[in-house]
Design a protein around this motif. Structure first.
Motif, short mmCIF file in Angstrom:
data_model
loop_
_atom_site.label_atom_id
_atom_site.label_comp_id
_atom_site.label_asym_id
_atom_site.label_seq_id
_atom_site.Cartn_x
_atom_site.Cartn_y
_atom_site.Cartn_z
N ASP A 427 0.86 -1.19 0.00
CA ASP A 427 0.00 0.00 0.00
C ASP A 427 0.89 1.25 0.00
O ASP A 427 1.83 1.36 0.79
CB ASP A 427 -0.89 0.00 1.25
CG ASP A 427 -1.93 1.11 1.21
OD1 ASP A 427 -3.11 0.79 0.96
OD2 ASP A 427 -1.55 2.29 1.40
N VAL A 428 0.59 2.15 -0.95
CA VAL A 428 1.39 3.38 -1.06
C VAL A 428 1.12 4.23 0.19
O VAL A 428 -0.03 4.41 0.59
CB VAL A 428 1.03 4.16 -2.33
CG1 VAL A 428 1.92 5.39 -2.48
CG2 VAL A 428 1.18 3.25 -3.56
N ASP A 429 2.18 4.76 0.75
CA ASP A 429 2.04 5.55 1.97
C ASP A 429 1.57 6.97 1.65
O ASP A 429 2.08 7.61 0.72
CB ASP A 429 3.39 5.62 2.71
CG ASP A 429 3.81 4.24 3.20
OD1 ASP A 429 2.90 3.41 3.51
OD2 ASP A 429 5.02 3.95 3.24
N LEU A 430 0.63 7.40 2.44
CA LEU A 430 0.12 8.79 2.37
C LEU A 430 -0.14 9.24 0.93
O LEU A 430 0.27 10.34 0.52
CB LEU A 430 1.12 9.74 3.06
CG LEU A 430 1.45 9.35 4.52
CD1 LEU A 430 2.56 10.22 5.08
CD2 LEU A 430 0.21 9.45 5.40
N PHE A 431 -0.79 8.39 0.20
CA PHE A 431 -1.02 8.66 -1.23
C PHE A 431 -2.02 9.80 -1.43
O PHE A 431 -1.94 10.56 -2.39
CB PHE A 431 -1.50 7.38 -1.92
CG PHE A 431 -1.64 7.50 -3.41
CD1 PHE A 431 -0.51 7.68 -4.21
CD2 PHE A 431 -2.89 7.48 -4.02
CE1 PHE A 431 -0.63 7.82 -5.58
CE2 PHE A 431 -3.00 7.62 -5.39
CZ PHE A 431 -1.87 7.79 -6.17
N GLU A 470 -4.66 2.43 -4.35
CA GLU A 470 -3.20 2.55 -4.30
C GLU A 470 -2.63 1.33 -3.60
O GLU A 470 -1.63 1.42 -2.90
CB GLU A 470 -2.75 3.86 -3.63
CG GLU A 470 -3.73 4.47 -2.62
CD GLU A 470 -3.80 3.69 -1.32
OE1 GLU A 470 -4.67 2.80 -1.26
OE2 GLU A 470 -3.00 3.95 -0.39
N LYS A 539 1.54 -0.05 8.81
CA LYS A 539 1.09 1.35 8.77
C LYS A 539 1.16 1.95 10.17
O LYS A 539 1.63 3.06 10.38
CB LYS A 539 -0.35 1.41 8.25
CG LYS A 539 -0.51 1.10 6.77
CD LYS A 539 -0.11 2.26 5.89
CE LYS A 539 -0.28 1.88 4.42
NZ LYS A 539 0.22 2.88 3.52
#
Ligand code: GH3
Ligand code: MG
Ligand code: MG
Length: 565
Positions: A427-431, A470, A539
């Motif tokens: 999962d892309v961080d802070l997308f 994302e 996360k």
């Protein structure tokens, strides 16, 4: 081509041949069956003979200019229904030459093409008369007799044999082909066509007297009767095949049923007509002729309607049927008896049937190959649609549906082979922030960049997908725990190293990865749940890190394995 050549030959041959057809009125006499062999004292040379069906019918023929002094004279009579036939050739010097055939025993007099032939040998003396005696003849209307020279006779026999052989061969090929086609395509009409071709082959073989080579006892009445029954059955089968070739709804139901009923009635009508030895055979044959014409008309109308409504089968059948229909119909109006070396309407019908089966076989093959092309195109379109439904349009990776289908099988196989299997949820961080600051298009571009990096890991033991906005996923098999941890961290670092400068400048994009190992669970859903828990943990623990089940590798811990809370 062969038929065209033969037909041309057939029309030119009689003009060159020295032959004489013996037409009514002939000089005739009728005597009781038990009157003995003595010739009648007087013959009547006008009018038609009467009351002969249960008696002996005599004909006395003047051979005219046909002179047997060169190579002899031949009397050819088409096989019909009678008990016995005696032929006496009388010469000017008083000598006579006698022959006799019986129903069930034609001996050497049987000739290919449905003829019974009698040879008057060549003598110095002139042939003065030919006398015939039929016992229990069914009808003089069915008689067809001619005198010709021996040379012409053998020429015509050869031509007849070749034409019949060619027609029967084509019919056999057509019949076998249609039988296979019926089986392969599971269609009804080629099966009927095949049955029709088989019926025509048997009819042609019996009419042509080929059967007498193996079953000489069938000569005469039995052959004639079987031929009548088979001819009627053939009309029935041809009607059924034509009607069943047209799809339901293309032809009015009443016309369809009416045509089938008429075809069936002709088949049934053939049975009593075949069995008759005396009585109004010709009158009944005329009724049958009218029924056949009506049947042909009904089939033609059905084909015409279906053709107008766009039926391909109707077009093929119309082409195939047109010639036999014209031939059959024309034999009702035109006297074709003298055509085709004495084969007449019978041989015409046989040739037309061969034409029909050939045409339909070609048409059916073309239709079938067209169907195959259409089917292949539909299959490839379906496969394309299937693939598209399983792909993400933005990145070209598998979507959630495609991924689950692929990895479920992979999961089962790995478990069966006792291979380690693992699921990575990325999962892309802070997308959301990227979207908010740089715009949705820039966000898309980042996702595409990450996808093009991830796809590089895809091979037989690794499936990748974009399973959400994302979120990406990877399924790997064959990696034991230490190698798995190293791989997951490599993935994290490689994605973090992606260059997004074309879309966003100076932003470092990281991902969090949750990993679950297959050894702990029995099904993919459970594996997914475990990976999701690990991702959630990554996360919570600060992002840009890997969590493996109960263990984590992260940036802040310098890739140490940490316990999952
Ligand atoms: P976290 O680190 O906790 O995952 O934070 P986050 O911002 O990545 O997570 P969140 O779920 O809050 O936001 C995900 C965002 O991804 C929200 C949504 O607008 C965006 N997104 C989802 N699909 C697409 C897409 O196809 N294109 C773009 N540009 N953005 C998308
Ligand atoms: Mg998310
Ligand atoms: Mg996110």
């Amino acid at each position: 081509m062969l038929f065209a050549a033969l037909l041309c030959l057939a029309w030119t041959a009689p003009a060159a041949a020295k032959e004489r057809w013996l037409e009514q009125p002939l000089c005739h006499a009728v005597t009781p069956l038990d009157a003995g062999d003595a010739m009648p004292k007087s013959f009547t040379c006008s009018g038609e003979p009467e009351d002969y069906q249960h008696a002996s019918l005599w004909f006395r023929i003047d051979p005219g200019e046909l002179d047997p002094s060169d190579d002899g004279v031949v009397l050819a009579i088409r096989n019909t229904r009678f008990d016995s036939l005696r032929v006496v050739f009388s010469y000017a010097d008083g000598t006579v030459d006698r022959h006799r055939v019986r129903s069930g025993s034609f001996g050497p007099h049987a000739s290919i093409g449905g003829q019974i032939v009698f040879n008057a040998p060549a003598r110095e003396a002139r042939l003065t008369a030919v006398t015939l005696r039929f016992d229990r003849l069914a009808s003089t209307d069915l008689l067809s007799m001619r005198l010709m020279t021996r040379d012409d006779s053998s020429l015509q026999s050869t031509a007849l044999a070749v034409t019949i052989g060619a027609a029967l061969t084509l019919l056999v090929i057509g019949g076998v082909y249609n039988a296979f086609f019926a089986l392969a395509a599971r269609r009804q009409f080629p099966a009927w066509l095949s049955a029709w071709a088989a019926c025509m082959v048997v009819w042609g073989a019996i009419w042509g007297q080929l059967n007498l080579f193996v079953l000489p006892g069938m000569a005469g009445v039995m052959s004639a009767q079987i031929c009548t029954a088979l001819a009627c059955l053939a009309v029935t089968l041809a009607t059924v095949s034509a009607v069943t070739a047209l799809d339901d709804g293309l032809v009015p139901q009443r016309l369809r049923m009416g045509t089938l009923a008429l075809g069936g009635a002709i088949g049934l009508f053939g049975i009593p007509l075949a069995l008759m030895r005396s009585g109004p055979i010709v009158a009944l044959a005329d009724i049958l002729g009218i029924m056949i014409l009506a049947d042909l008309l009904a089939v033609a109308v059905a084909l015409g309607i279906a053709w107008r409504r766009g039926s391909r089968e109707a077009r093929s059948f119309a082409g195939a049927w047109s010639l036999p229909m014209l031939v059959l119909a024309s034999t009702e109006f035109i006297d074709t008896d003298h055509w085709l070396w004495g084969g007449g309407s019978y041989l015409l019908v046989l040739c037309a049937a061969a034409w029909q089966t050939l045409w339909i076989s070609v048409a059916v093959s073309l239709g079938y190959s067209r169907l195959r092309v259409e089917r292949d195109m539909a299959l490839s379109a379906e496969a394309q649609a299937h693939e598209l439904a399983r792909r993400d349009p933005l990145t070209g990776l598998r979507n959630r549906r495609g991924f689950i289908e692929t990895v479920s099988a992979m999961f089962e196989q790995a478990r069966a082979e006792d291979k380690p299997v693992a699921l990575l949820l990325i999962d892309v961080d802070l997308f959301k922030r990227i979207n908010d600051v740089h715009g949705h298009d820039a966000g898309d571009s980042v996702l595409a960049n990450i996808a093009s990096r991830i796809i590089q890991w895809e091979d037989a033991s690794c499936a990748v997908a974009r399973i959400g906005g994302e979120e990406f996923a990877m399924m790997v098999s064959g990696l034991p725990r230490p190698a798995l941890a190293r791989f997951a961290d490599t993935v994290r670092k490689e994605i973090a190293a992606c260059d997004h400068s074309s879309a966003i400048f100076g932003v470092h994009v990281t991902v969090s990865i949750g990993v679950a190992e297959g050894a702990q669970v029995d099904d993919f859903r459970s594996l997914y749940r475990l990976a999701d828990e690990a991702l959630y943990s990554a996360k919570r623990r600060g992002r840009d890190r890997v969590e493996i089940n109960s263990a984590a590798v992260g940036a802040d811990t310098d890739h140490r394995v940490a316990e999952l809370v």
